[in-house]
Scaffold this active site. Structure first.
Site, short mmCIF file in Angstrom:
data_model
loop_
_atom_site.label_atom_id
_atom_site.label_comp_id
_atom_site.label_asym_id
_atom_site.label_seq_id
_atom_site.Cartn_x
_atom_site.Cartn_y
_atom_site.Cartn_z
CG ASP A 94 -0.77 3.62 4.04
OD1 ASP A 94 -0.82 2.70 3.20
OD2 ASP A 94 -1.27 3.50 5.18
CG HIS A 95 2.39 0.71 4.83
ND1 HIS A 95 2.57 0.35 6.13
CD2 HIS A 95 1.07 1.05 4.71
CE1 HIS A 95 1.41 0.45 6.78
NE2 HIS A 95 0.49 0.87 5.94
CG HIS A 114 -3.99 -5.23 4.83
ND1 HIS A 114 -4.90 -4.52 5.56
CD2 HIS A 114 -3.27 -4.31 4.11
CE1 HIS A 114 -4.75 -3.23 5.28
NE2 HIS A 114 -3.77 -3.07 4.42
CG HIS A 152 -2.22 -0.73 0.97
ND1 HIS A 152 -2.98 -1.30 1.97
CD2 HIS A 152 -2.89 -0.99 -0.19
CE1 HIS A 152 -4.06 -1.86 1.44
NE2 HIS A 152 -4.02 -1.69 0.13
CG ASP A 171 -1.65 -1.46 7.25
OD1 ASP A 171 -0.92 -1.09 8.18
OD2 ASP A 171 -2.07 -0.72 6.35
ZN LIG Z 1 -1.59 1.41 6.00
ZN LIG Z 2 -2.56 -1.22 4.12
#
Ligand SMILES: [Zn+2]
Ligand SMILES: [Zn+2]
Ligand SMILES: [Zn+2]
Ligand SMILES: [Zn+2]
Lengths: 372, 372
Positions: free
Chosen positions: A66-67, A187, A64, A258
């Protein structure tokens, strides 16, 4: 050996001025390992006491943005801080990057299209997810991860690591200090957690006993400490077990990506007795349904994992951006991040597990373990 | 119509805590166009008065990371702020993104591998560089930009725009308010500048003259203003030229990407008479050789471009991170950003060109032009 952990970003979904996107650094004697690298991580690093140039390994829990979106820029900036002397360039160690299948292609394209030359080699070691780690729409098609074309000029071919079915985990590497493994999480896209297990170390020499036996400080001490038996002039054989205190057990740090749940029995077994267990808590217990829908956890869910592992300390991070940092919290604000801590504490109150709320730039030291 | 420009990042090479990476927003009546999108642009946007959701077009000058690495994350965050109601989703306008060849592949891979679904469609319109825009090693091989596989689910196929040889520029589009073109620059990788030319607008009605002629306020006014001749009851024909003041010339804003020189005669012709000319000045005049080596400009070089164009105002940006913002400048600091301004002013002292130093979050309003 000192060991600490600094959170560079504790927000979920995107970076904001008050919470960076996911990133944390585990530091041991100046060696820095970066876990996840959301957009803006390099700027957060500059704001922290850490130095980007010290990063020797990178671990990406899942793909993702945001990582991950901060990784190409971080590599470029680390390179700018690298000595451009060709002599020293040849001696640059390879930066090892671990993460899910697709990461190699991501870096090859982002660095390649932007003409980013690095002054050090890198290798991406990909973890092969299993199909049950995400809903079907979260799985990458082979077309998406096909590595067309040639390697990036500074890329060395990394390993492809598959699940070790017998232990239900991924064996990343072992060095002088640590054994590092990964485990599967569920996830929206395949996600992993990482377990960093420090080796046990021989206990201290019992100097009183050595004195009684007539062993003088010097080479014999070293041999005993290294586990060798030693024969004295008197003919007396001294066994290490006689003169060494018990082994000092290595520390164990577990960093979860996550997830709305762990997958298989590997994660809990691997993380059993963790000194520090870092787990996401994106939303409060009252939003459990929404959290799970999005593949995320609540404090109660994180606490259940910590309880199953018998963790000493549970650290919560990856908070929805609706939760302001404690320092910016105003009276009457609806979403209070310290409520997330209370929720985890409530769920762990009959255990000895400590709960810590991560905030950007929090540094947590991980002290040596006491004897067993 | 109000028109202003906000700098979100004025640093070169990488974002730092005191200078963001390249990004600026041109705003006209609430419509925001983003020029370049270095890492951290979305966070800079949040810190500014602007709103990311208002961005309707994006322009990327070149594919260096300090101008591009923030784009995938920005799109994801704009999408998070988009109404997820499927009804409104169908009505979402397409986000048009303009930039060099390779940008389409970059977004397809970064959004694709990270499983980033957007709540709006987007299209990448690629500018085809010419081989003389960069040294050979800065040119992307067809292998690198080959668009394997299918479009991103929210991607609409964009145009591929080649150099219009007769005008030596790229015609991007024309709408009710503007004609937007791009032009070629020389840099380590192919780089472009953008020229935003506002349409001329009819002058004000001369109400005194109209009164004398006996034309009453009403529909006739509108027809005259729209350029139609009008016949009065008396038989007298009134020409628009009799009753309209001169056209109000449209404003012209020119935004240069990284460069050590312009290419061809298109750029200067296109930017002639610019109200605002935004040009990089990475290093001071005393570092000219180093600047040119890296494909960059000094204030003197930027001033020469502004002079050739007869620009009203030259705005300098894209400063080496060695230059702290004026507000953080301490006495005795070696590199003083205001020295860059003085250098450009020195080179322009016999002209009327104003020099402005951009800083992060500076908003510059671009007033309506006076009559010719
Ligand atoms: Zn995240
Ligand atoms: Zn994520
Ligand atoms: Zn640049
Ligand atoms: Zn550049």
């Amino acid at each position: 050996m000192t060991m600490d952990m600094t959170f560079l970003g504790t927000g979920s979904a995107y970076p904001s001025p008050h919470r960076g996107a996911s990133a944390l650094v585990l530091r041991t004697d100046g060696d820095c390992w970066l876990f996840d690298c959301g957009e803006g991580t390099q700027t957060q690093l500059m704001k922290s006491q850490l130095r980007a140039g010290r990063i020797t390994k990178v671990f990406i829990s899942h793909l993702h943005g945001d990582h991950l979106f901060g990784l190409p820029g971080l590599l470029c900036t680390v390179s700018l801080n690298t000595n451009p002397d060709p002599q020293s360039q040849q001696n640059q160690p390879c930066l090892d990057i671990y993460g899910p299948r697709g990461l190699r292609h991501f870096l090859r394209v982002t660095l390649g299209l932007t003409g980013s030359q690095l002054l050090f080699p890198y290798a991406v070691h990909e973890l092969e997810p299993t199909p049950d780690q995400s809903p079907e729409e979260g799985q990458l098609s082979p077309e998406m991860t096909a590595e067309h074309g040639s390697l990036h000029p500074q890329e060395q071919l990394g390993r492809t690591i598959s699940l070790d079915v017998s232990s239900d985990c991924y064996r990343l590497f072992e060095d002088k200090k640590f054994v590092v493994s990964a485990f599967r999480l569920f996830h929206r896209v395949p996600s992993f957690g990482f377990c960093i297990q420090e080796h046990d170390r021989p206990g201290r020499l019992k100097t009183e006993v050595l004195k009684e036996l007539g062993v003088k400080p010097g080479p014999l001490y070293g041999r005993l400490k290294a586990g060798e038996s030693v024969t004295l002039d008197s003919g007396r054989v001294v066994l290490p077990s006689e003169v060494l205190e018990e082994d000092i057990p290595g520390r164990k740090v577990c960093i979860f990506g996550d997830c709305s749940s762990v997958l298989g029995d590997g994660p809990l077994r691997l993380c059993s007795g963790a000194d520090v267990l870092v787990h996401e808590a994106t939303l409060g217990n009252e939003h459990r349904e929404k959290a799970v829908d999005h593949g995320h956890s609540t404090p109660e869910m994180a606490a259940a994992v910590a309880r199953s592992c018998g963790a000493q300390r549970l650290v919560l991070y990856h908070f929805s951006q609706r939760y302001k940092p404690c320092t910016l919290q105003k009276e009457g604000d609806e979403d209070d991040v310290s409520e997330l801590k209370r929720q985890a504490e409530d769920a762990l109150q009959d255990t000895g597990t400590q709960v810590t709320l991560a905030e950007d730039f929090l540094t947590l030291s991980i002290p040596l373990k006491k004897k067993r």
